[in-house]
Design an enzyme around this catalytic site. Structure first.
Site, mmCIF file in Angstrom:
data_model
loop_
_atom_site.group_PDB
_atom_site.id
_atom_site.type_symbol
_atom_site.label_atom_id
_atom_site.label_comp_id
_atom_site.label_asym_id
_atom_site.label_seq_id
_atom_site.Cartn_x
_atom_site.Cartn_y
_atom_site.Cartn_z
ATOM 1 N N ASP A 1 0.828 -1.209 0.000
ATOM 2 C CA ASP A 1 0.000 0.000 0.000
ATOM 3 C C ASP A 1 0.865 1.262 0.000
ATOM 4 O O ASP A 1 1.982 1.256 0.535
ATOM 5 C CB ASP A 1 -0.919 -0.026 1.235
ATOM 6 C CG ASP A 1 -2.095 0.924 1.070
ATOM 7 O OD1 ASP A 1 -2.335 1.409 -0.049
ATOM 8 O OD2 ASP A 1 -2.768 1.196 2.081
ATOM 9 N N GLY A 2 0.312 2.323 -0.579
ATOM 10 C CA GLY A 2 0.970 3.627 -0.512
ATOM 11 C C GLY A 2 1.538 4.139 -1.822
ATOM 12 O O GLY A 2 2.188 5.186 -1.848
ATOM 13 N N ARG B 1 -5.083 -2.324 8.532
ATOM 14 C CA ARG B 1 -6.259 -3.130 8.183
ATOM 15 C C ARG B 1 -5.817 -4.356 7.389
ATOM 16 O O ARG B 1 -4.753 -4.355 6.794
ATOM 17 C CB ARG B 1 -7.173 -2.340 7.224
ATOM 18 C CG ARG B 1 -7.901 -1.188 7.787
ATOM 19 C CD ARG B 1 -8.926 -0.721 6.732
ATOM 20 N NE ARG B 1 -8.294 -0.017 5.637
ATOM 21 C CZ ARG B 1 -8.052 1.289 5.629
ATOM 22 N NH1 ARG B 1 -8.374 2.023 6.672
ATOM 23 N NH2 ARG B 1 -7.490 1.864 4.583
ATOM 24 N N LEU C 1 11.638 -20.373 -4.784
ATOM 25 C CA LEU C 1 10.575 -19.483 -4.296
ATOM 26 C C LEU C 1 9.296 -19.604 -5.123
ATOM 27 O O LEU C 1 9.347 -19.637 -6.356
ATOM 28 C CB LEU C 1 11.070 -18.027 -4.362
ATOM 29 C CG LEU C 1 10.030 -16.943 -4.033
ATOM 30 C CD1 LEU C 1 9.701 -16.931 -2.545
ATOM 31 C CD2 LEU C 1 10.507 -15.558 -4.476
ATOM 32 N N TRP D 1 -11.310 -2.877 -8.728
ATOM 33 C CA TRP D 1 -12.014 -2.672 -10.013
ATOM 34 C C TRP D 1 -12.802 -1.367 -9.994
ATOM 35 O O TRP D 1 -13.166 -0.836 -11.031
ATOM 36 C CB TRP D 1 -12.967 -3.840 -10.309
ATOM 37 C CG TRP D 1 -12.258 -5.131 -10.616
ATOM 38 C CD1 TRP D 1 -12.265 -6.262 -9.859
ATOM 39 C CD2 TRP D 1 -11.451 -5.438 -11.765
ATOM 40 N NE1 TRP D 1 -11.500 -7.242 -10.446
ATOM 41 C CE2 TRP D 1 -11.000 -6.760 -11.628
ATOM 42 C CE3 TRP D 1 -11.067 -4.715 -12.896
ATOM 43 C CZ2 TRP D 1 -10.179 -7.381 -12.569
ATOM 44 C CZ3 TRP D 1 -10.251 -5.323 -13.840
ATOM 45 C CH2 TRP D 1 -9.815 -6.649 -13.674
ATOM 46 N N HIS E 1 2.602 3.480 -8.946
ATOM 47 C CA HIS E 1 2.515 2.039 -9.231
ATOM 48 C C HIS E 1 3.761 1.572 -9.990
ATOM 49 O O HIS E 1 4.285 0.498 -9.752
ATOM 50 C CB HIS E 1 1.260 1.734 -10.050
ATOM 51 C CG HIS E 1 -0.020 2.053 -9.323
ATOM 52 N ND1 HIS E 1 -0.247 1.674 -8.027
ATOM 53 C CD2 HIS E 1 -1.133 2.727 -9.708
ATOM 54 C CE1 HIS E 1 -1.440 2.092 -7.653
ATOM 55 N NE2 HIS E 1 -2.003 2.736 -8.648
ATOM 56 N N TRP F 1 2.687 8.053 -2.459
ATOM 57 C CA TRP F 1 4.094 8.266 -2.827
ATOM 58 C C TRP F 1 4.166 9.197 -4.040
ATOM 59 O O TRP F 1 4.947 10.145 -4.069
ATOM 60 C CB TRP F 1 4.744 6.924 -3.133
ATOM 61 C CG TRP F 1 6.208 6.975 -3.460
ATOM 62 C CD1 TRP F 1 7.240 6.863 -2.579
ATOM 63 C CD2 TRP F 1 6.789 7.140 -4.771
ATOM 64 N NE1 TRP F 1 8.440 6.949 -3.255
ATOM 65 C CE2 TRP F 1 8.189 7.125 -4.597
ATOM 66 C CE3 TRP F 1 6.268 7.295 -6.052
ATOM 67 C CZ2 TRP F 1 9.072 7.250 -5.670
ATOM 68 C CZ3 TRP F 1 7.145 7.431 -7.121
ATOM 69 C CH2 TRP F 1 8.535 7.400 -6.924
HETATM 70 C C1 FPP Z 1 -1.923 0.171 -3.344
HETATM 71 O O1 FPP Z 1 -1.480 1.509 -3.401
HETATM 72 C C2 FPP Z 1 -1.355 -0.601 -4.439
HETATM 73 C C3 FPP Z 1 -2.077 -1.162 -5.441
HETATM 74 C C4 FPP Z 1 -3.550 -1.061 -5.527
HETATM 75 C C5 FPP Z 1 -1.434 -1.899 -6.535
HETATM 76 C C6 FPP Z 1 -0.146 -2.575 -6.254
HETATM 77 C C7 FPP Z 1 0.540 -2.785 -7.545
HETATM 78 C C8 FPP Z 1 1.870 -2.692 -7.777
HETATM 79 C C9 FPP Z 1 2.866 -2.527 -6.710
HETATM 80 C C10 FPP Z 1 2.440 -2.751 -9.167
HETATM 81 C C11 FPP Z 1 2.085 -3.939 -9.975
HETATM 82 C C12 FPP Z 1 2.303 -5.236 -9.286
HETATM 83 C C13 FPP Z 1 3.137 -6.215 -9.691
HETATM 84 C C14 FPP Z 1 3.159 -7.500 -8.954
HETATM 85 C C15 FPP Z 1 4.046 -6.072 -10.831
HETATM 86 P P1 FPP Z 1 -2.573 2.645 -3.462
HETATM 87 O O2 FPP Z 1 -2.723 3.062 -4.881
HETATM 88 O O3 FPP Z 1 -3.819 2.224 -2.779
HETATM 89 O O4 FPP Z 1 -1.858 3.777 -2.630
HETATM 90 P P2 FPP Z 1 -2.551 4.897 -1.751
HETATM 91 O O5 FPP Z 1 -3.201 4.192 -0.589
HETATM 92 O O6 FPP Z 1 -1.416 5.754 -1.347
HETATM 93 O O7 FPP Z 1 -3.535 5.601 -2.642
#
Ligand code: FPP
Length: 248
Positions: A18-19, A192, A129, A67, A35, A23
């Protein structure tokens, strides 16, 4: 910095990444850049887990709730996943990593699913792994589909209700055959579970950190593992009983 005890590593580490959005916002960039930066953390953490000798690494890459995000962000995330899978295939083969995916496979766009299936197939024989990606994953929907599958078997006479126990339920979860996570990490400051591995995380040690996912690196993983190793896992027993036995 002390080193983790290699003899007492978690067998399965699960991470809520998350985050990314925050960021990017902090840097005045569009969310998708977060992302994209998050993919670099994924690569670093997969490498670290492999080098340490962790058995399973489950990453929450996309939830059933994700989604609902703006279509462009969803599209961008699917694009990142596809590129990641395409570009990592040779590295995974070379490093004896096998890919697994858990979640609602039928909701994943076909072009991503195709790459995903190819990587799963080509890495299936690897014994190092297990990289387990949770895609369109939700714990409640996972349990619901397991119950549906079990009910169908009862109707078909393959199973009788009396024989349904926890092991039967586990065999119908997406994670069938994998050990439960010992350590569950969430980055980004929230505390959470967000519908992640609801059944499997029953006895997981939970570790929360303020670090935003794109900043999370090997050293932070080692810090989490050290914290895990300081805790005593009792599985409902007294401290003294737990010291005498390691099973639950
Ligand atoms: C949450 O951050 C993160 C996600 C919803 C997506 C996670 C995806 C990646 C790290 C990249 C693709 C994955 C792989 C395995 C290549 P958020 O957008 O909810 O952050 P926020 O809470 O700061 O808004």
């Amino acid at each position: 910095m002390p080193k983790p005890d290699i003899a007492a590593l978690p067998r399965h580490i699960a991470i809520i990444m998350d985050g990314n959005g925050r960021w990017a916002e902090q840097q005045g960039k569009p969310r998708i850049m977060g992302h994209r930066a998050g993919v670099e953390s994924v690569q670093d953490i997969v490498r670290a887990a492999r080098e340490l000798g962790i058995g399973v690494l489950t990453l929450y890459a996309f939830s059933t709730e994700n989604w609902k995000r703006p279509p462009l962000e969803v599209q961008a995330l699917m694009g990142l996943l596809k590129t990641f899978l395409e570009s990592e295939l040779t590295t995974m083969v070379r490093n004896n990593v096998s890919l697994r995916c858990i979640g609602q496979k039928d909701r994943i766009p076909q072009e991503v699913r195709k790459v995903m299936d190819r990587v799963i197939q080509e890495t299936a024989g690897n014994t190092g792994l297990i990289l387990n990606l949770a895609l369109s994953y939700g714990g409640r929907s996972e349990i619901t589909q397991a119950v549906q599958a079990i009910a169908r078997k009862c109707v078909d006479g393959v199973l009788s209700p009396e024989t349904i126990d926890q092991a039967v339920l586990e065999q119908h979860l997406y994670t069938a055959g994998l050990p439960d996570p010992d350590l569950l990490i969430r980055t980004g400051g929230e505390t959470r579970l967000s519908n992640f591995l609801l059944w499997q995380a029953s006895y997981a040690e939970l570790y929360f950190t303020e670090i935003l996912w794109p900043d999370f690196r090997k050293q932070d993983l080692l810090t989490a593992i050290l914290d895990f190793q300081k805790r005593q896992r009792r599985f409902g027993k007294t401290g003294k009983q737990a010291e005498q036995t390691h099973d639950h």
